[in-house]
Design a protein around this motif. Sequence first.
Motif, mmCIF file in Angstrom:
data_model
loop_
_atom_site.group_PDB
_atom_site.id
_atom_site.type_symbol
_atom_site.label_atom_id
_atom_site.label_comp_id
_atom_site.label_asym_id
_atom_site.label_seq_id
_atom_site.Cartn_x
_atom_site.Cartn_y
_atom_site.Cartn_z
ATOM 1 N N MET A 1 -88.753 17.673 -59.264
ATOM 2 C CA MET A 1 -90.143 18.084 -59.387
ATOM 3 C C MET A 1 -90.252 19.281 -60.325
ATOM 4 S SD MET A 1 -93.485 17.907 -57.827
ATOM 5 C CE MET A 1 -93.076 16.819 -56.549
ATOM 6 N N SER A 2 -89.365 20.237 -60.217
ATOM 7 C CA SER A 2 -89.495 21.464 -60.975
ATOM 8 C C SER A 2 -88.486 21.529 -62.106
ATOM 9 C CB SER A 2 -89.285 22.667 -60.048
ATOM 10 O OG SER A 2 -89.294 23.865 -60.776
ATOM 11 N N GLU A 3 -88.916 22.110 -63.224
ATOM 12 C CA GLU A 3 -87.996 22.309 -64.336
ATOM 13 C C GLU A 3 -87.306 23.659 -64.242
ATOM 14 O OE1 GLU A 3 -91.744 24.330 -65.660
ATOM 15 O OE2 GLU A 3 -91.399 22.394 -64.770
ATOM 16 N N ARG A 4 -87.561 24.407 -63.189
ATOM 17 C CA ARG A 4 -86.994 25.735 -63.017
ATOM 18 C C ARG A 4 -85.502 25.674 -62.722
ATOM 19 N NH1 ARG A 4 -90.689 30.128 -61.682
ATOM 20 N NH2 ARG A 4 -92.814 29.361 -61.666
ATOM 21 N N VAL A 5 -84.815 26.761 -63.074
ATOM 22 C CA VAL A 5 -83.403 26.924 -62.759
ATOM 23 C C VAL A 5 -83.297 27.148 -61.250
ATOM 24 C CG1 VAL A 5 -81.406 28.420 -63.165
ATOM 25 C CG2 VAL A 5 -82.979 27.905 -65.037
ATOM 26 N N PRO A 6 -82.286 26.582 -60.599
ATOM 27 C CA PRO A 6 -82.152 26.768 -59.149
ATOM 28 C C PRO A 6 -82.063 28.247 -58.755
ATOM 29 C CG PRO A 6 -80.660 25.062 -59.912
ATOM 30 C CD PRO A 6 -81.251 25.708 -61.139
ATOM 31 N N ALA A 7 -82.396 28.507 -57.523
ATOM 32 C CA ALA A 7 -82.341 29.863 -56.979
ATOM 33 C C ALA A 7 -80.904 30.385 -57.053
ATOM 34 C CB ALA A 7 -82.825 29.871 -55.540
ATOM 35 N N PRO A 8 -80.749 31.698 -57.168
ATOM 36 C CA PRO A 8 -79.406 32.265 -57.265
ATOM 37 C C PRO A 8 -78.676 32.283 -55.923
ATOM 38 C CG PRO A 8 -81.028 34.024 -57.230
ATOM 39 C CD PRO A 8 -81.790 32.724 -57.276
ATOM 40 N N GLY A 9 -77.360 32.217 -56.005
ATOM 41 C CA GLY A 9 -76.505 32.387 -54.833
ATOM 42 C C GLY A 9 -76.842 31.455 -53.688
ATOM 43 N N ASP A 10 -76.786 32.012 -52.489
ATOM 44 C CA ASP A 10 -77.008 31.215 -51.285
ATOM 45 C C ASP A 10 -78.465 30.809 -51.085
ATOM 46 O OD1 ASP A 10 -74.308 31.266 -50.683
ATOM 47 O OD2 ASP A 10 -74.466 33.004 -49.363
ATOM 48 N N LEU A 11 -79.385 31.393 -51.850
ATOM 49 C CA LEU A 11 -80.776 30.965 -51.750
ATOM 50 C C LEU A 11 -80.944 29.521 -52.228
ATOM 51 C CD1 LEU A 11 -82.922 34.045 -52.859
ATOM 52 C CD2 LEU A 11 -82.606 33.109 -50.563
ATOM 53 N N ALA A 12 -79.987 29.045 -53.023
ATOM 54 C CA ALA A 12 -80.035 27.649 -53.486
ATOM 55 C C ALA A 12 -79.997 26.686 -52.301
ATOM 56 C CB ALA A 12 -78.887 27.374 -54.448
ATOM 57 N N LEU A 13 -79.296 27.060 -51.227
ATOM 58 C CA LEU A 13 -79.265 26.234 -50.022
ATOM 59 C C LEU A 13 -80.662 26.097 -49.432
ATOM 60 C CD1 LEU A 13 -77.881 24.848 -47.523
ATOM 61 C CD2 LEU A 13 -77.714 27.159 -46.567
ATOM 62 N N ILE A 14 -81.375 27.204 -49.312
ATOM 63 C CA ILE A 14 -82.718 27.181 -48.734
ATOM 64 C C ILE A 14 -83.664 26.396 -49.636
ATOM 65 C CG2 ILE A 14 -84.689 28.629 -48.089
ATOM 66 C CD1 ILE A 14 -82.573 30.782 -47.304
ATOM 67 N N GLU A 15 -83.577 26.649 -50.938
ATOM 68 C CA GLU A 15 -84.409 25.913 -51.887
ATOM 69 C C GLU A 15 -84.155 24.412 -51.774
ATOM 70 O OE1 GLU A 15 -85.479 26.699 -56.470
ATOM 71 O OE2 GLU A 15 -83.364 26.295 -56.104
ATOM 72 N N ALA A 16 -82.888 24.016 -51.707
ATOM 73 C CA ALA A 16 -82.540 22.601 -51.609
ATOM 74 C C ALA A 16 -83.051 21.988 -50.308
ATOM 75 C CB ALA A 16 -81.034 22.421 -51.728
ATOM 76 N N LEU A 17 -82.938 22.724 -49.210
ATOM 77 C CA LEU A 17 -83.414 22.205 -47.927
ATOM 78 C C LEU A 17 -84.925 22.019 -47.937
ATOM 79 C CD1 LEU A 17 -82.944 21.362 -45.002
ATOM 80 C CD2 LEU A 17 -83.093 23.789 -44.365
ATOM 81 N N VAL A 18 -85.667 22.998 -48.402
ATOM 82 C CA VAL A 18 -87.127 22.880 -48.452
ATOM 83 C C VAL A 18 -87.527 21.718 -49.355
ATOM 84 C CG1 VAL A 18 -89.270 24.028 -49.180
ATOM 85 C CG2 VAL A 18 -87.548 25.294 -47.875
ATOM 86 N N ASN A 19 -86.789 21.512 -50.417
ATOM 87 C CA ASN A 19 -87.140 20.474 -51.384
ATOM 88 C C ASN A 19 -86.621 19.077 -51.020
ATOM 89 O OD1 ASN A 19 -88.534 22.395 -52.765
ATOM 90 N ND2 ASN A 19 -86.966 22.731 -54.314
ATOM 91 N N THR A 20 -86.205 18.898 -49.764
ATOM 92 C CA THR A 20 -85.820 17.554 -49.322
ATOM 93 C C THR A 20 -87.034 16.697 -49.001
ATOM 94 O OG1 THR A 20 -85.584 18.279 -47.020
ATOM 95 C CG2 THR A 20 -83.566 18.238 -48.377
ATOM 96 N N LEU A 21 -88.213 17.310 -48.963
ATOM 97 C CA LEU A 21 -89.438 16.551 -48.698
ATOM 98 C C LEU A 21 -90.324 16.574 -49.930
ATOM 99 C CD1 LEU A 21 -91.335 15.026 -46.758
ATOM 100 C CD2 LEU A 21 -92.284 17.254 -46.114
#
Length: 166
Positions: A1-21
Motif C-alpha cells: 500500500m505504501s511507498e514509504r521505507v519501512p520503520a527503523p529497527g524493531d518498529l518494523a515488527l509493529i508496522e508489519a503487524l498493523v499492516n496485515t489487514l
Amino acid sequence: MSERVPAPGDLALIEALVNTLDIEAGADELDMADGRARFGLTQGEAEAARELRESLRATLLAHAGHPAHRATTPLGELLSRAPLLVAIDADDGSASLRSAADEPLLSRVAAAIAGSLIEGTWPRLKACEAPTCHWAYYDRSPAGRGRWCSMAVCGARAKMRRYRSK
C-alpha cells in the motif's frame, strides 16, 4: 500500500503487524498460515494478535492526532500481560529486554515499544488518516506531521475530495 521505507529497527515488527489487514480490500493476512508464520503464530493465537493489532492501530492513529477507528482494548492493558525483564550479559555487560511471559509476539511488541521510547522514535510510527486505509507508516517528515501513508494515493484522494467539496 505504501511507498514509504519501512520503520527503523524493531518498529518494523509493529508496522508489519498493523499492516496485515488491508481495510479497503478486507484481506487479513492473519487468516492465512503464511501470514501467521511471519509472526510465529498458530491459528489459535490469531485472534489475540488481531486484538493487539487493532489496539496498536488505535495508538498509531492517536500519534497522528486522529481518533481511534473503533473501540479497542487499551494497548497498555494488553502490554501489561507481557512483563519484560532486563537481562545483563555477564561477558560484556550489555543489556537487553527479555520476555517474562509466554506470549512471544506480545513481548516482542512490548520490547519494540520500550526500545523505541528510548530512541525517541515511537511517536513517529503513525497510522494513515484515510478511513479506508489506516496503514501504519513511519513519519520521516522534518516536522513529524505526516498524515497519510502515501501522498500518491491516500493524500491525493483526500486533497481531491477537499477540492471537489469547495
